[in-house]
Design a protein around this motif. Structure first.
Motif, short mmCIF file in Angstrom:
data_model
loop_
_atom_site.label_atom_id
_atom_site.label_comp_id
_atom_site.label_asym_id
_atom_site.label_seq_id
_atom_site.Cartn_x
_atom_site.Cartn_y
_atom_site.Cartn_z
N PHE A 157 0.84 -1.20 0.00
CA PHE A 157 0.00 0.00 0.00
C PHE A 157 0.88 1.26 0.00
O PHE A 157 0.66 2.18 -0.78
CB PHE A 157 -0.91 -0.03 1.24
CG PHE A 157 -1.87 1.11 1.36
CD1 PHE A 157 -3.11 1.05 0.74
CD2 PHE A 157 -1.57 2.23 2.11
CE1 PHE A 157 -4.03 2.09 0.87
CE2 PHE A 157 -2.47 3.27 2.24
CZ PHE A 157 -3.70 3.20 1.61
N SER A 158 1.88 1.24 0.84
CA SER A 158 2.80 2.38 0.93
C SER A 158 3.67 2.49 -0.32
O SER A 158 3.82 3.58 -0.89
CB SER A 158 3.68 2.23 2.17
OG SER A 158 4.62 3.25 2.23
N ARG A 167 1.94 3.89 -3.18
CA ARG A 167 1.42 5.23 -2.86
C ARG A 167 -0.10 5.31 -3.01
O ARG A 167 -0.65 6.31 -3.47
CB ARG A 167 2.12 6.28 -3.72
CG ARG A 167 3.62 6.33 -3.47
CD ARG A 167 4.31 7.33 -4.36
NE ARG A 167 3.80 8.68 -4.17
CZ ARG A 167 4.40 9.63 -3.46
NH1 ARG A 167 5.53 9.36 -2.87
NH2 ARG A 167 3.86 10.82 -3.37
N TRP A 205 -2.11 5.64 -0.69
CA TRP A 205 -2.54 6.65 0.27
C TRP A 205 -2.50 8.06 -0.32
O TRP A 205 -3.03 8.99 0.25
CB TRP A 205 -1.65 6.62 1.51
CG TRP A 205 -0.18 6.64 1.16
CD1 TRP A 205 0.63 5.54 1.03
CD2 TRP A 205 0.64 7.77 0.84
NE1 TRP A 205 1.89 5.93 0.65
CE2 TRP A 205 1.93 7.30 0.53
CE3 TRP A 205 0.40 9.14 0.79
CZ2 TRP A 205 2.97 8.13 0.17
CZ3 TRP A 205 1.44 9.98 0.43
CH2 TRP A 205 2.72 9.47 0.13
N ASP A 206 -1.91 8.21 -1.49
CA ASP A 206 -1.68 9.53 -2.07
C ASP A 206 -2.81 9.94 -3.02
O ASP A 206 -2.58 10.22 -4.18
CB ASP A 206 -0.33 9.53 -2.79
CG ASP A 206 0.18 10.92 -3.10
OD1 ASP A 206 -0.33 11.89 -2.52
OD2 ASP A 206 1.09 11.03 -3.94
N ASN A 255 -8.30 10.86 0.13
CA ASN A 255 -7.92 9.77 1.05
C ASN A 255 -8.86 8.58 0.93
O ASN A 255 -9.31 8.02 1.93
CB ASN A 255 -7.89 10.28 2.50
CG ASN A 255 -6.88 11.38 2.69
OD1 ASN A 255 -5.75 11.27 2.23
ND2 ASN A 255 -7.28 12.46 3.33
N ASP A 287 -7.33 3.70 2.67
CA ASP A 287 -6.88 4.99 3.19
C ASP A 287 -7.89 5.48 4.22
O ASP A 287 -9.05 5.06 4.26
CB ASP A 287 -6.74 5.98 2.03
CG ASP A 287 -5.77 7.11 2.36
OD1 ASP A 287 -5.38 7.26 3.53
OD2 ASP A 287 -5.42 7.85 1.42
N ARG A 288 -7.45 6.41 5.04
CA ARG A 288 -8.22 6.83 6.20
C ARG A 288 -9.59 7.42 5.87
O ARG A 288 -10.53 7.27 6.65
CB ARG A 288 -7.42 7.80 7.05
CG ARG A 288 -7.08 9.10 6.38
CD ARG A 288 -6.16 9.95 7.26
NE ARG A 288 -5.75 11.16 6.58
CZ ARG A 288 -4.70 11.26 5.78
NH1 ARG A 288 -3.95 10.19 5.57
NH2 ARG A 288 -4.39 12.39 5.20
N ASP A 336 -11.69 4.24 5.09
CA ASP A 336 -11.60 3.26 6.18
C ASP A 336 -12.43 3.70 7.38
O ASP A 336 -13.06 2.88 8.04
CB ASP A 336 -10.14 3.05 6.59
CG ASP A 336 -9.98 1.86 7.50
OD1 ASP A 336 -10.48 0.77 7.14
OD2 ASP A 336 -9.38 2.01 8.58
#
Length: 165
Positions: free
Chosen positions: A71-72, A75, A77-78, A82, A101-102, A105
């Motif tokens: 996931f990181s 990217r 999360w980018d 979000n 992503d937040r 989620d």
């Protein structure tokens, strides 16, 4: 560390992912992602990893932890809102993890994602990999559409093509 898990990962390794997900299947998965993203403003990625090797395998890295790394690395999360979602399959373990992503989620929660993962794993246990993935994409997309409906033109922030590791 389980000797049985190490053996399974060493035997199945990366060739298994290409066998289960040939290019024609990957193309249909990509189309499913592309079509689903027309129904919401989120971003969906699908990654299949045949097996762990090297350090992740010998330190007994769980699929969830590996999915967080992916996931990181990709990217996911980018995204502007979000609302990126990774569907990660560790084929040797037949373990599905959804990392979101937040923004999304917070709305769906661990229990909602877990329900989608278990449904996908049931399909995989029956040998139905393509329908399992496409069904998972549809379920994730329903959540995204409910919480992040399309609001005018929105760019495709992440590639739709599945990743085979």
């Amino acid at each position: 560390m389980s000797i049985k898990r190490i053996a399974r990962h060493l035997v199945q390794h990366h060739w298994r992912a290409k066998q289960v997900f040939p290019q024609a299947v990957l193309d249909r998965i990509e189309q499913a992602i592309r079509s689903s993203e027309a129904t919401h403003s989120g971003q969906v990625r699908f990654v299949v990893e045949g097996a762990l090797d090297g350090r992740p395998l010998f330190r007994d890295q769980p699929a969830r932890e590996r999915a967080l790394d992916v996931f990181s690395h990709l990217r996911i999360w980018d995204t502007a809102h979000n609302n990126g979602v990774l569907i990660y399959l560790l084929l040797a373990d037949r373990d599905v993890e959804i990392i979101a992503d937040r923004g999304i989620d917070a709305k769906v929660g661990a229990e909602g994602w877990e329900t989608i993962c278990r449904a996908m794993e049931a399909e995989f246990a029956a040998g139905r990999f393509e329908p399992g993935v496409i069904g998972g994409i549809a379920a994730v997309s329903r959540e995204l559409a409910r919480h992040f409906p399309p609001g005018g033109p929105h760019p495709n922030e992440l590639p739709d093509a599945p990743v085979v590791m």
